[in-house]
Structure formats: C-alpha cells, structure tokens
Design an enzyme around this catalytic site. Structure first.
Site, PDB file in Angstrom:
ATOM      1  N   MET A 267      11.602   5.965  -6.267  1.00 23.88           N
ATOM      2  CA  MET A 267      10.222   6.394  -5.177  1.00 23.88           C
ATOM      3  C   MET A 267       9.792   5.384  -4.043  1.00 23.88           C
ATOM      4  SD  MET A 267       7.426   7.177  -7.921  1.00 23.88           S
ATOM      5  CE  MET A 267       7.502   8.932  -8.339  1.00 23.88           C
TER       6      MET A 267
ATOM      7  N   GLY B   6       4.995   3.790  -8.801  1.00 27.72           N
ATOM      8  CA  GLY B   6       6.821   2.329  -8.500  1.00 27.72           C
ATOM      9  C   GLY B   6       5.335   0.979  -9.092  1.00 27.72           C
ATOM     10  N   HIS B   7       4.006   1.777  -8.373  1.00 33.81           N
ATOM     11  CA  HIS B   7       3.330   0.711  -8.055  1.00 33.81           C
ATOM     12  C   HIS B   7       3.038   0.490  -9.200  1.00 33.81           C
ATOM     13  CE1 HIS B   7       3.843   0.967  -3.182  1.00 33.81           C
ATOM     14  NE2 HIS B   7       4.507  -0.321  -3.360  1.00 33.81           N
TER      15      HIS B   7
ATOM     16  N   GLY C  15       9.148  -5.106  -8.500  1.00 32.67           N
ATOM     17  CA  GLY C  15       9.796  -4.468  -8.680  1.00 32.67           C
ATOM     18  C   GLY C  15      11.338  -5.051  -8.704  1.00 32.67           C
TER      19      GLY C  15
ATOM     20  N   LEU D 232       0.228   3.837  -2.055  1.00 30.21           N
ATOM     21  CA  LEU D 232       0.724   3.459  -3.656  1.00 30.21           C
ATOM     22  C   LEU D 232       1.166   4.865  -3.928  1.00 30.21           C
ATOM     23  CD1 LEU D 232      -1.829   1.783  -4.862  1.00 30.21           C
ATOM     24  CD2 LEU D 232       0.395   0.632  -4.317  1.00 30.21           C
TER      25      LEU D 232
ATOM     26  N   GLY E 297       1.420  -1.017   0.419  1.00 26.63           N
ATOM     27  CA  GLY E 297       0.100  -0.085   0.097  1.00 26.63           C
ATOM     28  C   GLY E 297       0.761   1.431  -0.161  1.00 26.63           C
TER      29      GLY E 297
HETATM   30  P1  AMP Z   1       6.072  -2.417  -1.599  1.00 30.65           P
HETATM   31  O1  AMP Z   1       4.655  -1.955  -1.143  1.00 30.65           O
HETATM   32  O2  AMP Z   1       7.154  -1.231  -1.134  1.00 30.65           O
HETATM   33  O3  AMP Z   1       6.139  -3.624  -0.654  1.00 30.65           O
HETATM   34  O4  AMP Z   1       6.040  -2.536  -2.695  1.00 30.65           O
HETATM   35  C1  AMP Z   1       5.423  -3.270  -3.377  1.00 30.65           C
HETATM   36  C2  AMP Z   1       6.218  -3.591  -5.150  1.00 30.65           C
HETATM   37  O5  AMP Z   1       6.103  -2.711  -5.645  1.00 30.65           O
HETATM   38  C3  AMP Z   1       7.569  -3.962  -4.864  1.00 30.65           C
HETATM   39  O6  AMP Z   1       7.549  -5.809  -5.497  1.00 30.65           O
HETATM   40  C4  AMP Z   1       8.436  -3.396  -4.975  1.00 30.65           C
HETATM   41  O7  AMP Z   1       9.983  -3.440  -5.736  1.00 30.65           O
HETATM   42  C5  AMP Z   1       7.180  -2.543  -5.796  1.00 30.65           C
HETATM   43  N1  AMP Z   1       8.542  -0.835  -6.124  1.00 30.65           N
HETATM   44  C6  AMP Z   1       8.688  -0.162  -5.087  1.00 30.65           C
HETATM   45  N2  AMP Z   1       9.195   0.678  -4.746  1.00 30.65           N
HETATM   46  C7  AMP Z   1       8.978   0.863  -6.501  1.00 30.65           C
HETATM   47  C8  AMP Z   1       9.840   1.811  -7.463  1.00 30.65           C
HETATM   48  N3  AMP Z   1      10.340   3.066  -6.940  1.00 30.65           N
HETATM   49  N4  AMP Z   1      10.132   1.197  -8.615  1.00 30.65           N
HETATM   50  C9  AMP Z   1       9.209   0.390  -8.819  1.00 30.65           C
HETATM   51  N5  AMP Z   1       8.648  -0.677  -8.253  1.00 30.65           N
HETATM   52  C10 AMP Z   1       8.655  -0.335  -7.323  1.00 30.65           C
END
Ligand code: AMP
Length: 284
Positions: free
Chosen positions: A185, A36-37, A148, A33, A31
């Site tokens: 991000m 990047g998400h 990501g 969001l 979450g």
């Molecule tokens: P998180 O909500 O931080 O657990 O991230 C969820 C997904 O989004 C994971 O696969 C992360 O690697 C991806 N993610 C987080 N930040 C970025 C970003 N800046 N660019 C690309 N993917 C991202």
C-alpha cells in the site's frame, strides 16, 4: 478527535495529556491515509494512551523534479479515516507553521547510510525527512513514534537520529501492509493507471521470489540482485534492486537471515518502493 493547525495548540494538548498521566504516541504521515497508516496507529495504541497523527506533505524532502505538487492530498477523507482509527489529535499544519522563515537554517543531515538505496537517487531527501521528523518530535514531544518498514531506509535513519541525538522517544515500527494481490500500500498507488497497477505487481512478485530463493538455501547476493532486476520490463524501470544489511544498509557478501531485499522502480511516471526482510513472514 481534535484537528489542530498550529504548533502552540499541539504543545498545549501534549502538556495537558502528559499532566493527566497519559503517554503520547505520534504517527507522522503525508496524508492520503490507507490501511498501512492505520496499522501504525494500532501499533502505537499498544504502548500509549493518546495518539497524535500528523499530516504534512513536507516540501523539504522532495527534489525539484519530484512529485511534491501532484502528491495526493485529501484532508476531509483523511480526517474520517483517522477518527475511525481512534486517533485523538490530527496535526495538519500549513507550510508556514512548519517553516515560518522558509527553509530552516539548521538541518539534520545523516552522515551514513544515505549513499545507497533511495538516498543515492534522491539527494537531500533524508535530510528533509530527518529535519521534519526532528521538528515533529520537538512539537508533539511523543513518548513513542511509529514508522513503517515500508520505508525501510527511512526507518533505519530515524532510529539512528533518535539514538545519536538522544531524542527521548521510543521509535517503533510496523510491518508492510499489502493489498490482497501483494502490492504494498502506498499513497502513490492512486496515480497508477489500470495497466500500471498490474505492472506494479512485479515489485512484490520479485520480492516473493527472493523469499523463495532464501528458503531454498541460496546465499549468494547476486542471485537475489538478479531476481530483483527481473521486476523491470514493459512500463517498469528498475532504479535499484539490492540486498543490504538490516542496520548498516551496506550490501551483503553473503545473504543471512534478516538481510533486506529492497527494490525501487518507476511504473509509468510513478516511483514505487518495496522491500522484504528475509527469513521473516513465512506467509509472504
Ligand atoms: P507516508 O504518508 O507515505 O509518508 O507514510 C507515513 C508512514 O506510513 C511511514 O512511516 C511509512 O513507512 C508508513 N507506511 C506507508 N505505507 C505503508 C504500508 N504499506 N505499510 C506499513 N506502513 C506504511
């Protein structure tokens, strides 16, 4: 867009979706969001017809002294972002839905690639990650799941899990999305004060310097490690700065194209990570 809280509702949706001949993509998140998400949603859309996005701050992947309680949560806003990005279903389960009996009696434990980078300072973290991702794969039964490159070690370990345990899912990835000034991000960026926000730029700056070293013909890993540690200074404490092989995650003897420069640092109280795959993205 549907918002569902229970495993059984997701199961029904997946069953109907697949019976209608549609391929399912899953984008797991915690979450808060950001772009990047949503970039991962765009990656999923290339190869599937329907997209499920999960929002779950997974207690199993946080250590006792980590930021589980203070992790940013904002479901209302997330639903708006997800709907605007074209998500078909948001799965936002309460803890009891994911862990009905408390901590699971069976975990997915990685046996390699966890003794360095984030795995070294966060014991049990990747067990928590792999366990919840395995559960999400079982609940949503996606054809494709997208992660990501921002969390590089996580991506490698999830790919390994899907291969080694024969999950019938294609694991795809999306590149790191950055703010205009280079900061990767992250949901945790919200915790940064104005001063720390400026200091946080040192992570991406050292990675850019590493890209320049590589372009300039440097191949000795020590040059890169030294550069990564230059991110440290007032208010920034480097936890690791390493150059590793893209698949084994072992430190490299000689820096070749595709090697990954990875850095983690506390900026104030906020732990940030960033990385760059050398020889890719000439515009970085
Ligand atoms: P998180 O909500 O931080 O657990 O991230 C969820 C997904 O989004 C994971 O696969 C992360 O690697 C991806 N993610 C987080 N930040 C970025 C970003 N800046 N660019 C690309 N993917 C991202």
């Amino acid at each position: 867009m549907l918002l569902v809280r229970s495993r059984s509702e997701v199961g029904l949706w997946s069953e109907h979706t697949r019976k209608a001949g549609r391929r399912i993509g899953l984008v797991p998140t915690m979450g808060s969001l950001h772009a990047g998400h949503t970039s991962l949603i765009d990656v999923a859309r290339r190869s599937v017809d329907r997209i499920a996005l999960s929002i779950f701050v997974n207690p199993l992947q946080f250590g006792p002294a980590e930021d589980y309680e203070s992790y940013p949560r904002d479901l209302e806003r997330d639903l708006d972002v997800a709907a605007a990005a074209g998500v078909d279903l948001v799965f936002a389960p309460p803890d009891v839905e994911m862990y009905p009996n408390g901590e699971p009696g069976v975990n997915v434990v990685p046996v390699g690639g966890v003794d360095r980078l984030c795995g070294r300072s966060r014991p049990g973290h990747f067990t928590g990650v792999l366990t919840v991702v395995a559960k999400l794969f079982g609940i949503v039964t996606p054809d494709v799941a997208v992660f990501g490159q921002k969390d590089y070690q996580q991506l490698v370990l999830i790919r390994r899990m899907a291969t080694d345990l024969n999950f019938p899912v294609d694991v795809e990835s999306g590149p790191i999305v950055r703010e205009a000034d280079g900061l990767a991000m992250s949901s945790r960026n919200r915790h940064l004060s104005a001063t720390d926000r400026k200091r946080a730029l040192r992570l991406s700056a050292t990675l850019r310097s590493c890209a320049q070293l590589f372009a300039g013909g440097h191949r000795d890993p020590q040059d890169f490690v030294r550069e990564l540690h230059r991110a440290g200074g007032a208010g920034v404490s480097v936890e690791y700065g390493e150059v590793v092989h893209p698949e084994s995650l072992a430190p490299v003897d000689r820096v070749e194209e595709g090697a990954v420069c990875a850095v983690a640092a506390f900026v104030g109280d906020t732990r940030l990570i960033d990385n760059h795959v050398l020889g890719t993205d000439p515009g970085f």
